[in-house]
Every structure is written in C-alpha cells, then in structure tokens.
Design a protein around this motif. Structure first.
Motif, PDB file in Angstrom:
ATOM      1  N   LYS A 504      -5.304  -8.807   7.323  1.00  0.00           N
ATOM      2  CA  LYS A 504      -4.001  -9.137   6.719  1.00  0.00           C
ATOM      3  C   LYS A 504      -3.763  -8.339   5.442  1.00  0.00           C
ATOM      4  O   LYS A 504      -2.626  -8.002   5.111  1.00  0.00           O
ATOM      5  CB  LYS A 504      -3.943 -10.630   6.400  1.00  0.00           C
ATOM      6  N   THR A 505      -4.852  -8.033   4.735  1.00  0.00           N
ATOM      7  CA  THR A 505      -4.725  -7.384   3.431  1.00  0.00           C
ATOM      8  C   THR A 505      -4.403  -5.899   3.533  1.00  0.00           C
ATOM      9  O   THR A 505      -3.593  -5.374   2.758  1.00  0.00           O
ATOM     10  CB  THR A 505      -6.029  -7.575   2.631  1.00  0.00           C
ATOM     11  N   LEU A 506      -5.028  -5.197   4.468  1.00  0.00           N
ATOM     12  CA  LEU A 506      -4.866  -3.749   4.546  1.00  0.00           C
ATOM     13  C   LEU A 506      -3.397  -3.319   4.675  1.00  0.00           C
ATOM     14  O   LEU A 506      -2.940  -2.452   3.909  1.00  0.00           O
ATOM     15  CB  LEU A 506      -5.703  -3.190   5.694  1.00  0.00           C
ATOM     16  N   PRO A 507      -2.608  -3.886   5.592  1.00  0.00           N
ATOM     17  CA  PRO A 507      -1.201  -3.479   5.657  1.00  0.00           C
ATOM     18  C   PRO A 507      -0.434  -3.788   4.373  1.00  0.00           C
ATOM     19  O   PRO A 507       0.466  -3.032   3.986  1.00  0.00           O
ATOM     20  CB  PRO A 507      -0.651  -4.299   6.841  1.00  0.00           C
ATOM     21  N   LYS A 508      -0.808  -4.881   3.715  1.00  0.00           N
ATOM     22  CA  LYS A 508      -0.145  -5.218   2.449  1.00  0.00           C
ATOM     23  C   LYS A 508      -0.415  -4.161   1.392  1.00  0.00           C
ATOM     24  O   LYS A 508       0.469  -3.803   0.607  1.00  0.00           O
ATOM     25  CB  LYS A 508      -0.619  -6.587   1.948  1.00  0.00           C
ATOM     26  N   LEU A 509      -1.646  -3.657   1.349  1.00  0.00           N
ATOM     27  CA  LEU A 509      -1.987  -2.609   0.388  1.00  0.00           C
ATOM     28  C   LEU A 509      -1.151  -1.359   0.624  1.00  0.00           C
ATOM     29  O   LEU A 509      -0.632  -0.748  -0.312  1.00  0.00           O
ATOM     30  CB  LEU A 509      -3.473  -2.264   0.494  1.00  0.00           C
ATOM     31  N   LEU A 510      -1.025  -0.972   1.895  1.00  0.00           N
ATOM     32  CA  LEU A 510      -0.282   0.247   2.216  1.00  0.00           C
ATOM     33  C   LEU A 510       1.219   0.078   1.991  1.00  0.00           C
ATOM     34  O   LEU A 510       1.925   1.048   1.716  1.00  0.00           O
ATOM     35  CB  LEU A 510      -0.544   0.658   3.665  1.00  0.00           C
ATOM     36  N   ASN A 511       1.694  -1.146   2.113  1.00  0.00           N
ATOM     37  CA  ASN A 511       3.124  -1.411   1.953  1.00  0.00           C
ATOM     38  C   ASN A 511       3.504  -1.852   0.542  1.00  0.00           C
ATOM     39  O   ASN A 511       4.657  -2.196   0.295  1.00  0.00           O
ATOM     40  CB  ASN A 511       3.575  -2.469   2.963  1.00  0.00           C
ATOM     41  N   ALA A 512       2.527  -1.851  -0.371  1.00  0.00           N
ATOM     42  CA  ALA A 512       2.816  -2.221  -1.757  1.00  0.00           C
ATOM     43  C   ALA A 512       3.870  -1.270  -2.338  1.00  0.00           C
ATOM     44  O   ALA A 512       3.804  -0.057  -2.139  1.00  0.00           O
ATOM     45  CB  ALA A 512       1.545  -2.179  -2.590  1.00  0.00           C
TER      46      ALA A 512
END
Length: 554
Positions: A504-512
C-alpha cells in the motif's frame, strides 16, 4: 521463465533487512528416519545416498496415469499437449493436467488450502507462505520417505546440497527446486550463467537521443523526458517512458530487489545484515521515481497493468525504458526483432549508486525459483516420486530440454544439439516453437539450468545482447535465501503484515505531490513496520543467516 515471479519475497525483503528475491529455506540436516539396509548415510549430515547400480524406478510401471499439477502462476498458459509432452507420456505413461489460478494467486492458494485438499503436484515460489502452511498442515508428503519406500533412484539423481537446504526441522524434505545453483555451482558456471535482471531501452529511441547516460537520477529523468518529447506516440498510442514489473498487493520488485541490486547495495555490513531498504542511495532513487511521476513520466498504466497487458505493450514497443527480467519478454523481443531489429529492446547501464559502481545482479540461488511438492492426496504416491525422480534426472532434463532424438535434436559435430530447423524456430518464434515442439523449458517445473548448459545453443540475437550485458555483473546471493520468516509463526505473521503494508505504501510514495510528502509517508512507513514487529523479524533473519552460513560452510 519468470524465474521470475517473486513479488512476495521481494516485498518481504523491503519490510526488514532485504534478501534478493530469487531464492530458500534453511532447515536442520538431521533426518528422523533410519536408513533402510540398501541405503548409506553420511555421518556428518545424515544425507542418504543410493547404491551406484540402482535403476530408475519409473521404468517399472509405464501404464497410463494422469496427475493434476497445480502451477501457482496465473500467467502460465502451457498445456501438456505438445509433441515432447506426448513423447514423455509414451515413455513414462504419465500425463499432466495443469491447473492454474484464474486470478489472484494468493486468493486461489488460500482457498485451496482452506479446503484441506491439494492436487497431486504443487509448484509455487519457494518463498510463498503456502509452502510452510502445507508442510505444517501435513498436506504434502516427505520426498525422502517416499523415496525410502518406493524409489531409491531419487537419491542418485537428487542434489545433496539442495536436499540439505530444504530439509525441515523434522528431518524431512518436502519440496525440490528448479533453477537452483549452489555457491559451488555458481563459481563453476559463473561465466555461463547470466542474471535475469536487466535495465532495457528501445534501441532506436535510445540511439536517436544520443545514447544518454541514465546512471544518475538527473540523466535518468532527462532521458525519460527527452524520449517522451521526441516520441510522444508509438503507432498512434502514447509512449510509456518507463516500464516496471506489475504492482501487487505486496509491492513491485522492479523497485525493490532489482533496484537495490542495480545500486550494488550490500546485504551485510560489518558482519550483520544491512537494511538495504534504508540505504541513502535507494531512498534517493525512490525519490527520483516520485519526481518522474510529478513530471508526467510515469504512465498510470504501470500502476494497474498485469503481465498480459504488459506483454502486449512490449510487443507494440510502447515502453522507452524498462526495469524488467529479460526472460519474461523473450517472445515479444523476438517478434520485435523480426519486424525491425532497430526497434528491439537492448540492455544498457541504468540506475547506479552515487559512486557509479557496476550493478551486482542476482544469479540463481540455491533455493532456485520454484519448489515442487507432492500432495498427501496424490492418487499414486509411488508413481509420483518415481516421475519426480525422472524429471530431476539428467535423462528427464534432457527429454524436456532437447526433446526427442531425430525430431528436435541429433548429434551434430559431435555434440547433442537442436536440429538447425528447430533452432531457427526457437530463435525466431517462441510461441510457434512451444506449440510445434514443446522443448527448451516450456515445461519448466523441475528444470536444472546448470545441467542443461551442456545442450544449450549459443544465445542468438536479440536475446544474446541482453544476456551478455549481465555477464560480469552477476553474483550469487544464495547465502541470503530463505531468511525471511513465513507461515503462522509470530515472525511470519509480522513479515506478512509488513509486506501487505508495503504494498500500500509504495504507490503512495511514487504518487506523493512533493518530496516533503514523500518524507512524511516514508517516516510513517518506518514507524509502522517497527510497530508491526520489525525487531522480531530482523532477529529471525539474523538467526537464519547464521544457519545458512553454517550450512554452506561459511
């Protein structure tokens, strides 16, 4: 071969102190059963060996039988219907009915395990939690006990180091790997066994841009930007500047073990496991991918596409660059090359660490890629262990790789090798080759990639360039195989939960939206994994690493 396919492991690796994602468990080396009078036992390890004159057990019964064989990869579409499969059936009497999950592999596996019944054979990534669950749930049979009872030939053809590696605490071995290399094997075949991990660019576009240096974040972003500006469309469809492996519920291993290997991040520092996921170079590159997304250089497609959609886009040449494993795109690569050799994908130097060190890419590990187990519900355990022994033997590997003499291969210039017309199809049209012949790893469940080197033809373009690029950059990470906890233990649950959280975290990091938002998400992730039990997982991994070192004499 997807050799693939390892997202769960590599995501788990992100949750603690990472291991590479290709490779096995480590268990005690003491068998629980006493050897039969026909066996010999090595006192130091408890390994059972067979008499030198033992005959292949499968020859004793070649009556027709069909085994159901579960392959835990939804992309696997092969059938046991090609000429080589039929040849093996005529020879052994065994036919195979492949069973493949229609959708999410984890859901399919969990449903199957909940039923308490599994097919005759099961092949899945060795890192999967289900391996331990099946063993703990007594859903699979010990291979050594089956061999003791039915087929001493198993001990003649099985690799002792692989058996030792997979021996469980109860002294039994429940699974046998494919694509496995011991550290000694790796040293022996180091110049022949390339890595599967590559950074790829479309040749014509890359050359049109002046062959930009993409090793630094700045050069990487500039190249993606220039490619999008110069080639906004490919045959009327938008260019995708960067391709990755698919995002799963546990992450994306292009951005985990692959990227860390490109950055040559060590697994150990000062004799202790190093948390590769917190390495400054790694974080810098994750931020580079965030910046790429902010610049409009990460297509929304890469967050949702599965392998089938990716293969279609590779065949269309829609990606400019890719962090990908070369074997997963062999058919598409051949098709592109046949249409226009200049529009093929080539391997070049990609993301590098701050010192611009050469990458240290993963070769085959001792754990291999997948592991195959025999179900307690197997309709004929005796035939099953004998067929497994055949498949792992040199005869079985030769049948599956080279095929049938006079049909797919013959002795040419003193060497057993593919007939010229067969090799031509293999090098030009993999799909046609699989249908018309069915050799050369189409049925890969128990392939021995070291053994098959004696028959393998020299790599041909376009695959040769990709393979050659990895040589000299490939290392063995076998020591770190299987150190992540799995199953229902406290550590296993913690690791699994962290893997899901990382997914869940990885896409959030890239979409920050900003680097500050990235930092906030990253810090929250670090705190979350501590809360979920990072200390327990790390301690487990350190202990397992010590066991591995003892097992490998290091």
């Amino acid at each position: 071969m997807n050799k693939k396919r390892l997202s769960t492991l590599l995501a788990l690796a992100m949750t603690a102190v990472l291991s590479v994602g290709l490779f096995s468990g480590c268990k005690k080396d003491t068998p629980s059963d006493s050897p039969t009078p026909t066996e010999t036992t090595t006192p130091s390890t408890g390994e059972t060996t067979a008499p030198a004159d033992v005959e292949p057990g499968w020859k004793g019964d070649t009556s027709p039988i069909t085994f159901d064989w579960y392959i835990n990869f939804s992309w696997f579409a092969s059938k046991w219907d090609d000429p080589i499969a039929k040849y093996i059936t005529e020879k052994t009497g065994v036919s195979i009915n492949y069973i493949v999950p229609a959708g999410n592999e984890a859901e399919a596996l969990n449903t199957m395990l909940a039923s308490g019944s599994v097919p005759d054979f099961i092949t899945l990534g060795w890192w999967e939690d289900a391996v331990k669950k099946m063993i703990e749930g007594e859903m699979v049979l010990p291979l050594n006990e089956l061999a003791d009872k039915y087929d001493m030939y198993f001990y003649k053809v099985a690799d002792e180091q692989k058996l030792a590696w997979y021996r469980q605490d109860d002294g039994n071995v429940y699974g046998y790997p494919n694509a496995s290399s011991s550290p000694k094997d790796f040293e022996k075949y180091a110049n022949l066994k390339p890595s599967n991990q590559t950074f790829l660019v479309r040749k014509d576009m890359y050359e049109a841009l002046g062959k930009p240096d993409m090793r630094t974040p700045e050069g990487f972003l500039n190249a993606l930007k220039a490619a999008k500006e110069k080639f906004p469309e490919v045959n009327g469809q938008p260019l995708i500047p960067l391709g990755l492996h698919e995002f799963t519920d546990t992450g994306n291993y292009s951005l985990e073990g692959y990227l860390q290997n490109f950055l040559a991040i060590p697994f150990e520092k000062d004799g202790k496991l190093y948390d590769r996921s917190t390495d400054p170079d790694y974080i810098k590159w994750l931020k580079t991918f965030r910046t790429a997304n902010e610049m409009g250089l990460l297509s929304k497609d890469i967050f949702v596409d599965k392998r089938a959609q990716m293969e279609e886009k590779i065949a269309q040449g829609r990606y400019f660059a890719m962090i990908y494993q070369r074997s997963d795109m062999s058919a598409q690569l051949q098709a592109l090359y046949a249409a226009d050799p200049n529009k093929v994908y080539i391997a070049v130097d990609g993301p590098a660490n701050s010192n611009l060190d050469a990458p240290k890419l993963a070769g085959d590990g001792l754990a291999g890629w997948t592991v195959t187990l025999i179900s307690k519900d197997n309709k004929d355990p005796e035939r099953a262990i004998k067929f497994l022994s055949y498949l792992i033997s040199e005869e079985g590997n030769k049948d599956l790789y080279l095929g049938k003499k006079g049909f797919t291969y013959d002795v040419i210039d003193g060497k057993e090798q593919f007939l010229p017309e067969v090799l031509e199809v293999l090098n030009s049209d993999r799909t046609k080759f699989d249908k018309e012949y069915g050799a050369s790893y189409k049925h890969w469940m128990l392939m021995d990639t070291n053994m098959n080197l004696q028959w393998a033809p020299p790599a041909a373009e376009p695959a040769k360039q990709l393979e050659d690029w990895t040589k000299g950059k490939t290392v063995s990470y076998a020591l770190y195989d299987g150190i992540d906890p799995t199953g229902t233990s406290e550590e296993g649950i913690a690791a699994s939960t962290m893997a899901q959280e990382w997914g869940k975290t990885l896409p959030k990091l890239l979409n920050a939206k900003t680097e500050a938002e990235f930092d906030q998400i990253w810090q929250a992730w670090q705190a979350k994994r501590i809360e979920l039990g990072l200390d327990k997982v790390s301690a487990y991994r350190e202990a397992q690493l010590e066991k591995n070192k003892k097992k490998l004499g290091m």
